[in-house]
Scaffold this active site. Structure first.
Site, mmCIF file in Angstrom:
data_model
loop_
_atom_site.group_PDB
_atom_site.id
_atom_site.type_symbol
_atom_site.label_atom_id
_atom_site.label_comp_id
_atom_site.label_asym_id
_atom_site.label_seq_id
_atom_site.Cartn_x
_atom_site.Cartn_y
_atom_site.Cartn_z
ATOM 1 C CG HIS A 1 118.790 16.751 35.737
ATOM 2 N ND1 HIS A 1 120.054 17.226 35.990
ATOM 3 C CD2 HIS A 1 118.946 15.818 34.766
ATOM 4 C CE1 HIS A 1 120.930 16.621 35.205
ATOM 5 N NE2 HIS A 1 120.269 15.755 34.445
ATOM 6 C CD GLU B 1 125.886 11.815 32.506
ATOM 7 O OE1 GLU B 1 126.081 12.730 31.691
ATOM 8 O OE2 GLU B 1 124.923 11.822 33.295
ATOM 9 C CB THR C 1 140.815 7.651 41.896
ATOM 10 O OG1 THR C 1 139.552 7.687 41.180
ATOM 11 C CG2 THR C 1 140.625 6.931 43.203
ATOM 12 C CG HIS D 1 124.109 8.653 31.717
ATOM 13 N ND1 HIS D 1 123.193 8.816 32.737
ATOM 14 C CD2 HIS D 1 123.896 9.674 30.859
ATOM 15 C CE1 HIS D 1 122.472 9.899 32.505
ATOM 16 N NE2 HIS D 1 122.869 10.441 31.377
#
Length: 925
Positions: free
Chosen positions: A735, A605, A447, A557
């Site tokens: 991460h 995020e 989108t 986030h």
């Protein structure tokens, strides 16, 4: 005109005094105060204000007013004579007392009487006293000789000095004015006495107010309109920031893995809502905002796999499918296996080559030596975006990519988990894998430029751009070591070498003939899939009291790849502490900001800044017109050495001011500012040596959509490490499954005092942006940055541009025009007494400051860069400290001689944007 808006009922006789030599319209607030504090001979009865809205200026037209006598002796015993009674110390604020004090009668008589009109509306008498409702009207004053006081009943006054007998009934207009004595006798009806006395005192207020002898009473909102930031409130805020509370926030946030849209993510949504809806410490409102977004996941039933296979497809080596377990929480079934989000599924197999960081120049150099068609490339993190490592590879015929974190880039070369890496230190262990999103755009990919609501139009999946066209998979450096050290071919350049105790070769392609993997291939089996899922932002607001339609937004986030103690929960734990303190102040009625504060806990995020981007797309118009600034605190604490801040130059001064008020963690008598300047500084023409504030030129966190798409003044702030002591490009557990509460509390910030310092600094900036009368944005600091960019551009580009008849003079003139306009606006601000200016004057200046960055937006400036519209802060691949679009256009033109027209085009875009921004700082036409 007298600033009355409330009536008075008293039982008192007065001598009306006027002082036409003190005109109220010429008096400032401090002069009003001096007049109101003039001493009286003695005090008279007390009168209590009942209702009404006071006025500040001489613009009283017609207002209903009411006072109540609080001295029953005076009210009940009728009217007593009084010589020279003077209205003194009047305060027209609800439920406060006003005092009538006596004063010697003026010796000067015969001055022109002032006429004020009274409208008798009605009266009542009850146990609390006598009440009379009177209406003032000073617009219709006419020349009337003397003065009249009339009521329905007989009143005896001394004729002379302009007074005479008069009668009136409710509904008729009465006038009072002039000089003279009212000598009263006890009336038959006490109510009528009250009416007479009330009329007299009201008129006295009008007369005295007209000539500047009465106390100015402001509307209830007037003090708020002129109020500046309360420094004592900031001190209170700083003292209440609790490092232990932040620690417990983090403990709660990291109980379970909470990747976007998972059950753990929903658990954090509920936690945020619970905190922000708390009746004692919550916000005015809190809610969830949902979007249907396109995400990518590994298949838990078919884990991704990397193997080395012989020509007969015998598996010779298998890379780890999950990270090594050191603590029980790393065995949680919700810990997602390492994968590259948005990598396509596939099963490529080919000879291995080493491509350094996967930059275009790396593949170009490698292709000069090795035929890359049908190969698998192994790359290291850094230099290029995650997805770009595959996007850059595909044109050369590469069919699959591996990516790893080299110990030289993250661990200062350390590799052993026996005594060097986690769990013994903060360094990444050998099996650690950095997960991540491998797309190069922000926001939902189906989108573009539209909020991803359930019924929103979506482009076909095959039309998505900016994602890897070939499979890519991250691995740990222990597996990378096993592969790279067996590669054949020529040795790679020195700058391509890493921490492994072997030579990094290009690859034959493939492995050395003498190795165990001779003539073998590397195979990737990737089973990722894509899915549209519902993701939530959690939003909260504290409504402003003066300018509720101006927003200061603070965001971070909420989702993580695994536990996310540092990324992002360090920032979320800080945000929860800020909202606890500010929410408590609001709930207790001790504070409410001038402007509204919006808090955003963004969802998804990690998949491409999706939650914040969708929010800006949904509310583009409102946010563009109303947002003062955006504060981003994502990773609040990378380490505990020094502050790091990036943002628009106009925010520099308020960041400095806040940093000077906060103690540096662990250092006695040293501020965050003083500590910061020791680690990172620059020389400013205006200020000398100051801390270095970076620029938000990329899309590393949720500020991206606010800066690049909306042009909202933004900043990002954190505490970080001493870069002179480590080469780590980021904190080493980034991460991975090891980024948990224990890692944060043991290796990153023991005691959470750096978290506390960030909370104090960011919160200080937040309060100043939300509460200052003048928005604390400095356009002259912006001018200095533009001048620095210009000087670099002239040095780098002017000679070659002149050879092609492309002039830089328009850019020079534009920057000079901006400097001139900024200097002028600064002078206007310095010469203005903003607290005494009209609210619209302050609002106009604030809007000039607030909208400055919007003036740099050009939707056509970067047609190849999605959602980048800010011509000063766009991302750049040229790596030059100057205007990014100009730098990129020039670099492209040097390699493509036909591209000089694009340089000229961007030079024009840039010049006109800066000139346009300068015009927004000038006087209103």
């Amino acid at each position: 005109m007298v600033p009355f808006s409330e009536g008075v009922v008293i039982c008192l006789q007065v001598t009306l005094l006027t002082e036409p030599d003190l005109p109220t319209s010429d008096l400032h607030s401090d002069q009003w105060e001096a007049l109101l504090q003039r001493p009286s001979i003695h005090d008279g009865p007390h009168i209590q204000l009942i209702t009404g809205v006071p006025f500040l200026h001489n613009r009283l037209h017609s207002s209903t007013i009411q006072y109540k006598c609080t001295d029953t002796t005076w009210c009940g015993d009728g009217v007593r004579g009084a010589e020279g009674v003077y209205l003194h110390g009047l305060k027209t604020f609800p439920q406060e007392e006003v005092v009538l004090g006596e004063r010697e009668r003026k010796e000067e008589m015969g001055k022109e009487p002032h006429i004020g009109y009274l409208h008798l509306l009605g009266m009542e008498n009850n146990d609390a006293g006598v009440f009379v409702h009177i209406q003032l009207d000073t617009n219709n004053a006419s020349e009337v000789e003397g003065s009249q006081v009339g009521v329905d009943g007989q009143i005896i006054v001394e004729e002379g000095n302009g007074f005479r007998k008069s009668h009136a009934v409710p509904g008729e207009w009465l006038t009072v004015g002039g000089y003279g004595d009212i000598l009263g006798k006890r009336m038959i009806k006490q109510v009528l006495i009250g009416i007479l006395c009330g009329a007299a005192v009201l008129t006295a207020g009008i007369l005295i107010g007209h000539y500047g002898v009465t106390k100015s009473s402001a509307p209830s909102w007037a003090k708020d309109v002129a109020k500046d930031v309360d420094e004592s409130l900031i001190e209170r805020f700083l003292s209440e920031v609790d490092n232990i509370q932040i620690q417990e926030n983090l403990r709660e946030l990291t109980k379970v893995p909470h990747m976007a849209t998972t059950a753990g993510d929903e658990q954090t949504v509920q936690l945020m809502l619970k905190k922000w809806q708390d009746p004692e410490t919550g916000l005015d409102q809190a809610w969830r905002e949902e979007y249907m977004v396109y995400l990518s996941f590994p298949d838990p039933k078919k884990p991704n796999k990397v193997t080395v296979v012989s020509p007969s497809d015998t598996v010779l080596y298998t890379a780890r499918r999950k990270e090594k377990t050191y603590t029980s929480d790393q065995d949680d079934p919700e810990v997602v296996q390492p994968y590259a989000a948005y990598s396509p599924a596939g099963h490529p197999k080919g000879k291995l080559v080493y491509a350094n960081q996967g930059k275009p120049s790396d593949y170009q150099l490698l292709n000069n030596t090795v035929d890359l068609r049908g190969t698998i490339a192994i790359t290291r993190y850094g230099g290029a975006g995650r997805g770009a490592k595959a996007i850059n590879a595909a044109p050369y015929g590469v069919i699959g990519v591996l990516v790893y974190t080299d110990p030289l880039d993250i661990n200062d070369g350390l590799m052993s988990d026996i005594n060097e890496t986690y769990p013994h230190s903060w360094y990444m262990p050998p099996s650690g894998v950095e997960r991540g999103s491998f797309n190069d755009k922000f926001g939902d990919m189906l989108t573009p430029y539209l909020a991803a609501k359930e019924e929103t139009y979506r482009i076909p999946v095959e039309n998505i751009t900016g994602i890897p066209p070939i499979p890519i998979q991250p691995i740990g450096f222990e597996d990378a070591y096993a592969l790279i050290c067996k590669l054949g071919g020529e040795a790679a350049p020195e700058q391509w070498q890493g921490a492994f105790n072997c030579t990094y070769n290009f690859g034959g392609p493939g492995f050395q003939n003498s190795s165990a993997f001779s003539n073998s291939d590397v195979k990737l089996d990737i089973f990722n899939y894509e899915e549209k899922k519902n993701s939530s932002n959690v939003m909260g607001v504290i409504k402003g009291i003066v300018e509720p339609d101006r927003y200061v937004i603070y965001g971070n986030h909420r989702d993580s790849w695994v536990y996310g103690a540092i990324d992002p929960s360090s920032g979320t734990s800080v945000m929860l502490e800020l909202t606890r303190i500010l929410g408590k102040m609001v709930k207790q009625g001790k504070w409410r900001p001038r402007r509204s504060i919006i808090f955003g806990s963004w969802g998804a995020e990690e998949f491409g800044l999706i939650g914040s981007a969708e929010y800006t797309e949904q509310y583009l118009t409102k946010l563009s017109h109303r947002t003062v600034a955006y504060i981003n605190v994502d990773i609040a604490v990378f380490a505990n050495a020094t502050l790091r801040a990036s943002g628009m130059p106009s925010l520099q001064s308020v960041i400095f001011k806040a940093a000077k008020q906060v103690d540096a963690p662990g250092l006695d008598s040293t501020s965050v500012y003083d500590n910061w300047i020791q680690y990172s500084n620059r020389t400013s023409q205006a200020y000398g040596i100051i801390p270095n504030v970076g620029y938000l030129s990329g899309a590393g966190s949720d500020y991206a959509a606010f800066v690049h798409y909306l042009g909202i003044t933004s900043m990002d702030i954190s505490y970080t490490y001493d870069r002179s002591k480590t080469n780590a490009r980021i904190y080493p557990a980034y991460h991975t499954a090891y980024d948990n509460f224990e890692y944060a509390s043991k290796f990153i910030d023991p005691g959470f005092i750096s978290h506390q310092a960030i909370a104090r600094t960011a919160g200080n900036v937040l309060i100043r942006l939300a509460d200052s009368l003048l928005v604390p944005l400095n356009c002259s600091d912006y001018a200095e940055t533009l001048e620095d960019y210009l000087n670099t551009a002239v040095t780098l580009y002017q000679h070659q541009l002149q050879e092609r008849n492309i002039s830089m003079e328009p850019l020079k003139r534009a920057v000079a025009s901006f400097r001139s306009a900024a200097t002028h606006l600064d002078q206007v601000i310095r010469s203005s007494d903003l607290a005494n200016e009209t609210p619209l004057t302050v609002r106009r200046i604030n809007d000039q400051l607030m909208l400055l960055d919007r003036a740099f937006l050009d939707p056509l400036a970067f047609p190849d860069k999605y959602a980048y519209r800010h011509v000063i802060w766009a991302s750049s691949s040229a790596g030059k400290p100057t205007f990014p679009g100009l730098a990129d256009a020039f670099a492209n033109a040097e390699s493509q001689s036909s591209a000089w027209d694009k340089v000229h085009y961007h030079l024009s875009v840039l010049s006109q944007a800066i000139e346009g921004a300068a015009h927004t700082l000038g006087d209103v036409i």
